[in-house]
Write a protein that holds these residues in place. Structure first.
Motif, mmCIF file in Angstrom:
data_model
loop_
_atom_site.group_PDB
_atom_site.id
_atom_site.type_symbol
_atom_site.label_atom_id
_atom_site.label_comp_id
_atom_site.label_asym_id
_atom_site.label_seq_id
_atom_site.Cartn_x
_atom_site.Cartn_y
_atom_site.Cartn_z
ATOM 1 N N UNK A 154 59.538 24.665 -78.421
ATOM 2 C CA UNK A 154 60.288 25.598 -79.329
ATOM 3 C C UNK A 154 59.474 25.214 -80.652
ATOM 4 N N UNK A 155 58.535 24.520 -80.940
ATOM 5 C CA UNK A 155 58.088 24.351 -82.353
ATOM 6 C C UNK A 155 56.530 24.185 -82.488
ATOM 7 N N UNK A 156 55.786 24.121 -81.355
ATOM 8 C CA UNK A 156 54.294 24.193 -81.317
ATOM 9 C C UNK A 156 53.986 25.619 -80.404
ATOM 10 N N UNK A 157 53.178 26.414 -80.782
ATOM 11 C CA UNK A 157 52.597 27.471 -80.114
ATOM 12 C C UNK A 157 51.119 27.142 -79.396
ATOM 13 N N UNK A 158 50.227 27.637 -80.076
ATOM 14 C CA UNK A 158 48.713 27.432 -79.708
ATOM 15 C C UNK A 158 48.389 25.875 -80.018
ATOM 16 N N UNK A 159 47.858 25.202 -79.092
ATOM 17 C CA UNK A 159 47.518 23.905 -79.624
ATOM 18 C C UNK A 159 46.335 23.622 -78.868
ATOM 19 N N UNK A 160 45.057 22.887 -79.483
ATOM 20 C CA UNK A 160 44.153 22.767 -78.652
ATOM 21 C C UNK A 160 43.350 21.537 -79.327
ATOM 22 N N UNK A 161 42.713 20.709 -78.554
ATOM 23 C CA UNK A 161 41.806 19.333 -78.652
ATOM 24 C C UNK A 161 40.456 19.880 -78.767
ATOM 25 N N UNK A 162 39.986 19.732 -80.063
ATOM 26 C CA UNK A 162 38.399 20.314 -79.966
ATOM 27 C C UNK A 162 37.218 19.261 -79.577
ATOM 28 N N UNK A 169 46.618 23.598 -84.345
ATOM 29 C CA UNK A 169 47.951 24.039 -83.626
ATOM 30 C C UNK A 169 48.654 24.837 -84.389
ATOM 31 N N UNK A 170 49.499 25.486 -83.962
ATOM 32 C CA UNK A 170 50.252 26.663 -84.650
ATOM 33 C C UNK A 170 51.928 26.232 -84.395
ATOM 34 N N UNK A 171 52.481 25.806 -85.601
ATOM 35 C CA UNK A 171 53.833 25.406 -85.684
ATOM 36 C C UNK A 171 54.531 26.462 -85.975
ATOM 37 N N UNK A 172 55.939 26.742 -85.233
ATOM 38 C CA UNK A 172 56.611 28.060 -85.136
ATOM 39 C C UNK A 172 58.121 27.516 -85.604
ATOM 40 N N UNK A 173 58.622 28.694 -85.924
ATOM 41 C CA UNK A 173 60.128 28.597 -86.131
ATOM 42 C C UNK A 173 60.654 29.881 -84.935
ATOM 43 N N UNK A 174 61.708 29.650 -84.300
ATOM 44 C CA UNK A 174 62.242 30.198 -83.134
ATOM 45 C C UNK A 174 62.846 31.635 -83.784
ATOM 46 N N UNK A 175 62.131 32.587 -84.465
ATOM 47 C CA UNK A 175 62.584 33.793 -84.939
ATOM 48 C C UNK A 175 61.371 34.643 -85.001
ATOM 49 N N UNK A 176 61.538 36.220 -85.000
ATOM 50 C CA UNK A 176 60.234 36.844 -85.038
ATOM 51 C C UNK A 176 59.937 37.261 -86.447
ATOM 52 N N UNK A 177 60.896 36.810 -87.513
ATOM 53 C CA UNK A 177 60.704 36.952 -88.846
ATOM 54 C C UNK A 177 60.294 35.991 -89.775
ATOM 55 N N UNK A 178 59.851 34.630 -88.877
ATOM 56 C CA UNK A 178 59.082 33.729 -89.809
ATOM 57 C C UNK A 178 57.766 33.752 -89.299
ATOM 58 N N UNK A 179 56.672 33.765 -90.148
ATOM 59 C CA UNK A 179 55.376 33.509 -89.554
ATOM 60 C C UNK A 179 54.915 32.123 -89.129
ATOM 61 N N UNK A 180 54.143 32.010 -88.467
ATOM 62 C CA UNK A 180 53.750 30.790 -88.045
ATOM 63 C C UNK A 180 52.913 29.795 -88.892
ATOM 64 N N UNK A 181 52.757 28.680 -88.818
ATOM 65 C CA UNK A 181 51.874 27.803 -89.764
ATOM 66 C C UNK A 181 50.790 27.216 -88.670
ATOM 67 N N UNK A 182 49.628 27.639 -89.143
ATOM 68 C CA UNK A 182 48.586 27.018 -88.360
ATOM 69 C C UNK A 182 47.589 26.162 -89.215
ATOM 70 N N UNK A 183 47.357 24.827 -88.537
ATOM 71 C CA UNK A 183 46.707 23.662 -89.232
ATOM 72 C C UNK A 183 45.571 23.201 -88.425
ATOM 73 N N UNK A 204 60.929 31.082 -75.342
ATOM 74 C CA UNK A 204 60.160 30.668 -76.769
ATOM 75 C C UNK A 204 59.083 31.599 -77.094
ATOM 76 N N UNK A 205 58.001 31.829 -76.181
ATOM 77 C CA UNK A 205 57.041 32.763 -76.433
ATOM 78 C C UNK A 205 57.347 34.264 -76.804
ATOM 79 N N UNK A 206 58.679 34.710 -76.316
ATOM 80 C CA UNK A 206 59.070 35.948 -76.786
ATOM 81 C C UNK A 206 59.781 36.035 -77.985
ATOM 82 N N UNK A 207 60.602 35.012 -78.383
ATOM 83 C CA UNK A 207 61.489 34.965 -79.393
ATOM 84 C C UNK A 207 60.657 34.756 -80.822
ATOM 85 N N UNK A 208 59.347 34.181 -80.841
ATOM 86 C CA UNK A 208 58.518 33.576 -82.257
ATOM 87 C C UNK A 208 57.677 34.726 -82.251
#
Length: 723
Positions: A334-342, A362-376, A510-514
Motif C-alpha cells: 500500500x506504500x510502494x508501487x514499482x520497485x527495482x534493484x538495478x 522505487x515509486x512511493x504512493x498514497x492510496x488515492x487517485x488524487x495524489x501523485x506518486x513519488x519516484x526516487x 492497491x493497484x487500482x486505487x492509487x
C-alpha cells in the motif's frame, strides 16, 4: 621561483598583515577570467596576498616612489567587518561553493564587491583543505611512530622466542602448532579484507559529538561531497554506475548509515513531540548534520518523523525482506508501487547481508487517485551494527545525475532493527524526505500529507506491524476462526489458502486505487470525467485475473466523522445493502469468519448473497485496521472457485477482480479534537470476455455511476441533514 624573486616582483607582500580570509579586488588591469580553479591556484601562489586583512581601493592613487611600477597605482587595504565575516562563515557552512548568482546576492547584502566574495570563498576552501591535510599528516605520523615501535617490539620478541618442544633456539615456522599457524593465516586474510574495504570507509566525525549517547562511540559524520564533483563523474544513464564512481556512492551510503544511527539515538532538541510521533526540528538538524545533498532546494518542503514499535518477526527476517526488492514491495504494497534493484555495489561479508549496498528505484504512493506518486533513485545500505542490531538505510542519488529532474529526494531514511526475546524485534524507523509537490497536491489531501501520516515513519511502522501479524498467523498451526451455524467446514489448510488469496486480493486493490504506474493500467485518452479516474487493462494468460477487457474506476471523497466510525459502518454486513449494489436484496449471509490479527476486526469472511438468483455468487472479504489506515477489500467469486480453494487448490490461480475502500485520516485531528475521514473507493469490472474487445461509452458510464452512487450514499449517511 625563489622567495627573493617573489619579493622583487611584488614588494607589497612583505608589508601585508596576518591572514584573515580577506581578498583584494582586481583592478581594471587584472585580466582574471573568473575561472574558479585558476583563481584558487593563483591566490595560493601569490605569497599569501589574498589572505590579507585589508582590501585595496584601486581608485585611490598617490604620487611617490612607493607606487607599484607595474600598475602605476597604490593599493589601500581595509579590514572586513566582523559581521561580514560572520555572515560569510555561516553561508560557507551551508554551501562552500556558491554559484555566481549566490555570490552576487551576498555582495548586495554585505556591501562587498562581487570579486571580494569570490576570493574570500576560494581562500576559505584552501585554508580548510590545508588544515585537513595537516591534521591527516599528523595522524599518519603518529600511526607511523606507533607501527615502528610495534615492529621493534615484535623483533625483540621474535629474537627471544623459543622452540615449543625443547625450549631451545628460535621457533621455525614449520615448528608452529597447527592452531597457531591457522590463526596467523586467518589474521593475514582479515588484514587483506580490511585493506580492500578501507577505501570505502569514511573518516569523518560529527561536528557535534555531544549528541552521542553516553558510553557509546560518537557516530560518523556523513561525507562532505559537493554536488558538482559527483555530477561530473556519475553516469548519465540510470540503472548502472561506473566502476570508478562506485566509491563516491558508497561513501554517501556509509555516511547515511552514520546519520541514521545519530538520528535514532538522540531526542530533544533534535526531535520534538507531535500528534503523530516525533517530528524533526529542521533548524536543529541543519546545525548538526552535513551530507552530500547540500541545502534544501528552493520550493521543496521537508517531511521528517521517527517512530518505534515492537513487532512480531525475527530481526533477520525483517532485514531479508527489506533487502529483497520483491519481498519489500509486497510487504509494503500500500506504500510502494514499482520497485527495482538495478545493481549491487557491494556484497555482504561472509555470505550474509552485512555491508550490502543496492542501487534501486522505487515509486512511493498514497492510496488515492488524487495524489501523485513519488519516484526516487537511491542506494540501500545494510549493516550489522552490533550483535543482534542491524541497520538498513536509504539515501537518494537522483539529485546527483546531470539534467535529471526530480521532485522527491530521500535524505538518510531507514530503520534500526534490534533482536528481542521470543521472536520479537524492536524497530526504530526514521523517514526523512524533501519533496516538491507544488501544483500537484489536491486540496483535500494537503493536511494529510503535511501531517506526516501519509508516508511518515508512523505509517511505515504501522504497516510493518500489521504485515508481521498477518504472516505470523499464516504460519501458525492453529488459525483462530468462527464458523457460525456450521454453514461451511474450513480446515487448517483451507484457512491458509484463504489468507493467501486475500493477500493477493489486497495487492490488486492497491493497484487500482492509487495513481501508480506499476500495473499495466492505461488512462482513457478521451475520458473527461473530473470526479472519477477510469482506467482499462487487457488481461491475457494471467491466471490471477479473468481473461478479457477490465475496467477500473477510483474516486475519493471526505466525510466529517472519524476513520474508525466509517470503517465500522462499512464492515458491518447489516449495512451492506445501503451502499453495495451486489447485495441490494438484503443482508448477506456470513459463512465463515477467520481472524488474522490481534484486533478481532482484522478478519477474512466468506459471504453469500441472499438473492436466490445469485445463489451461485459468493463474496470473499477482508477487513483490516491499523493506526494510520484501515481497509475493506472484497471480490465476487463463484462457488467452484471457492470450493477449489477450500479443497487445497492453489489460490494464485483463482481469478479475482478486487474492489473496496481505503479509509484514511484527513490530518486535521488535534488533542481533544477529532478529524474527518478521506474515503478512497475503487471498483473493477469485466466489460468484455475478449482482450481484443472494444470499450464502449456505456461501460464507462456504468462503472462511473456505480462508484458515484456508492460514494453518495456513504456521504449522505454521515453528513448531517440541514433543515
Amino acid at each position: 621561483m625563489t622567495i627573493s624573486q617573489l619579493l622583487r616582483r611584488s614588494p607589497r607582500i612583505a608589508k601585508m598583515s596576518p591572514p584573515n580570509y580577506m581578498e583584494p579586488v582586481d583592478d581594471e588591469n587584472n585580466n582574471n577570467n573568473g575561472d574558479t580553479d585558476n583563481n584558487e591556484n593563483n591566490n595560493n601562489m601569490n605569497g599569501g596576498a589574498s589572505f590579507g586583512d585589508e582590501e585595496f581601493d584601486s581608485e585611490n592613487q598617490e604620487d611617490g616612489s612607493t607606487q607599484n611600477p607595474r600598475t602605476g597605482k597604490r593599493k589601500r587595504y581595509h579590514r572586513h567587518t566582523q559581521q561580514q565575516i560572520q555572515e560569510m562563515e555561516n553561508f560557507f557552512k551551508e554551501c562552500p561553493h556558491p554559484d555566481d548568482k549566490q555570490r552576487k546576492e551576498l555582495s548586495r547584502q554585505l556591501g562587498l564587491d562581487h570579486l571580494q566574495i569570490k576570493f574570500w570563498f576560494q581562500n576559505k576552501r584552501t585554508q580548510n583543505k590545508n588544515h585537513q591535510e595537516r591534521h591527516e599528516n599528523s595522524q599518519l605520523r603518529e600511526e607511523n611512530t606507533r607501527l615502528i615501535a610495534d615492529n621493534h617490539r615484535y623483533q625483540k620478541e621474535f629474537m627471544r622466542a623459543l622452540c615449543p618442544k625443547c625450549n631451545i633456539g628460535r621457533t621455525a615456522v614449520s615448528e608452529m602448532s597447527l592452531e597457531e599457524h591457522r590463526l596467523r593465516l586467518q589474521n593475514a586474510q582479515l588484514t587483506e579484507e580490511i585493506h580492500q574495504l578501507s577505501r570505502y570507509t569514511v573518516k569523518a566525525v560529527m561536528r557535534n559529538p555531544v549528541m552521542s549517547p553516553p558510553n557509546q562511540a560518537p557516530p560518523f559524520e556523513p561525507p562532505k561531497i559537493t554536488n558538482g564533483s559527483i555530477r561530473n563523474r556519475l553516469v548519465s544513464n540510470i540503472g548502472s554506475v561506473k566502476e570508478a564512481d562506485k566509491p563516491l556512492v558508497i561513501e554517501l551510503a556509509v555516511g547515511a548509515m552514520s546519520e541514521l544511527m545519530a538520528l535514532t539515538q538522540t531526542s530533544e532538541p533534535l526531535w520534538k513531540g507531535g500528534v503523530y510521533g516525533a517530528i524533526l526540528d529542521v533548524n536543529e538538524y541543519t546545525r548538526n548534520f552535513q551530507n552530500g545533498h547540500g541545502p534544501r532546494p528552493v520550493g521543496f518542503r521537508t517531511e521528517a518523523s521517527r517512530e518505534t514499535a515492537i513487532v512480531l518477526m525475527h530481526h533477520m527476517d525483517i532485514v531479508h525482506r527489506l533487502m529483497d526488492v520483491n519481498l519489500w514491495s509486497t510487504m509494503f504494497a500500500g506504500m510502494v508501487g514499482r520497485a527495482k534493484t538495478h545493481d549491487t555495489l557491494l556484497t555482504g561479508v561472509h555470505g550474509n547481508l552485512d555491508g550490502t549496498i543496492h542501487l534501486m528505484t522505487a515509486e512511493f504512493l498514497v492510496l488515492s487517485p488524487l495524489v501523485s506518486t513519488r519516484e526516487s533513485y537511491f542506494v540501500r545500505y545494510c549493516k550489522q551494527l552490533s550483535e543482534g542490531l542491524w541497520g538498513v538505510v536509504d539515501i537518494s542519488i537522483d539529485h546527483l545525475i546531470p539534467n535529471l529532474e526530480y521532485k522527491c529526494r530521500r535524505k538518510p531514511s531507514g530503520c534500526l532493527i534490534k533482536d528481542m526475546p521470543n521472536g520479537f524485534s524492536k524497530v526504530t524507523w526514521v523517514e526523512h524526505v524533501e519533496v516538491d509537490d507544488r501544483g500537484e497536491l489536491h486540496d483535500m489531501f494537503k493536511n494529510f500529507l503535511n501531517s506526516g501520516q501519509a508516508l511518515g515513519a508512523s505509517r511505515w511502522i504501522a504497516t510493518l506491524d500489521r504485515q508481521c501479524e498477518r504472516l505470523a498467523i499464516m504460519k501458525a498451526s492453529n488459525i483462530p476462526s468462527m464458523e457460525p451455524g456450521g454453514h461451511i467446514t474450513v480446515t487448517h489448510n483451507a484457512k491458509k489458502s484463504l489468507l493467501k488469496l486475500v493477500e493477493r486480493m489486497s495487492r490488486g486493490f492497491f493497484d487500482g486505487v492509487t495513481a501508480s504506474t506499476a500495473d499495466v493500467w492505461c488512462n482513457l485518452p478521451d475520458y473527461t470525467g473530473d470526479r472519477v479516474r477510469v482506467m482499462t487493462r487487457k488481461s491475457m494468460n494471467d491466471p490471477g485475473k479473468p481473461e478479457g477487457l477490465i475496467l477500473c474506476a477510483a474516486h475519493s471523497f471526505w466525510v466529517p466523522v472519524t476513520p474508525i466510525t466509517v470503517f465500522d459502518y462499512l464492515r458491518d454486513e447489516n449495512n451492506r445493502s445501503n451502499w453495495d449494489v451486489l447485495f441490494l436484496a438484503g443482508t448477506p449471509q456470513k459463512l465463515t469468519h477467520i481472524f488474522n490479527g490481534r484486533d478481532t476486526r482484522n478478519c477474512v469472511s466468506l459471504l453469500r448473497s441472499p438473492n436466490t438468483r445469485q445463489s451461485e455468487m459468493m463474496m470473499i472479504e477482508e477487513s483490516s485496521i491499523e493506526p494510520t489506515a484501515s481497509f475493506l477489500v472484497y471480490a465476487p467469486l463463484d462457488v467452484p472457485s471457492i470450493e477449489k480453494v477450500l479443497n487445497g487448490g492453489d489460490p494464485d490461480y483463482v481469478p479475482l477482480l478486487p474492489s473496496g475502500f481505503a479509509i484514511l485520516p484527513d490530518g486535521m485531528a488535534q488533542p481533544g479534537k477529532a478529524g474527518g475521514t478521506l474515503v478512497n473507493v475503487s471498483f473493477q469490472m469485466l466489460v468484455d470476455s475478449s482482450p481484443s474487445g472494444r470499450l464502449t461509452f456505456s461501460s464507462v458510464s456504468t462503472i462511473e455511476s456505480l462508484i458515484l452512487e456508492a460514494a453518495n450514499k456513504i456521504r449522505a449517511y454521515f453528513t448531517p441533514q440541514t433543515p
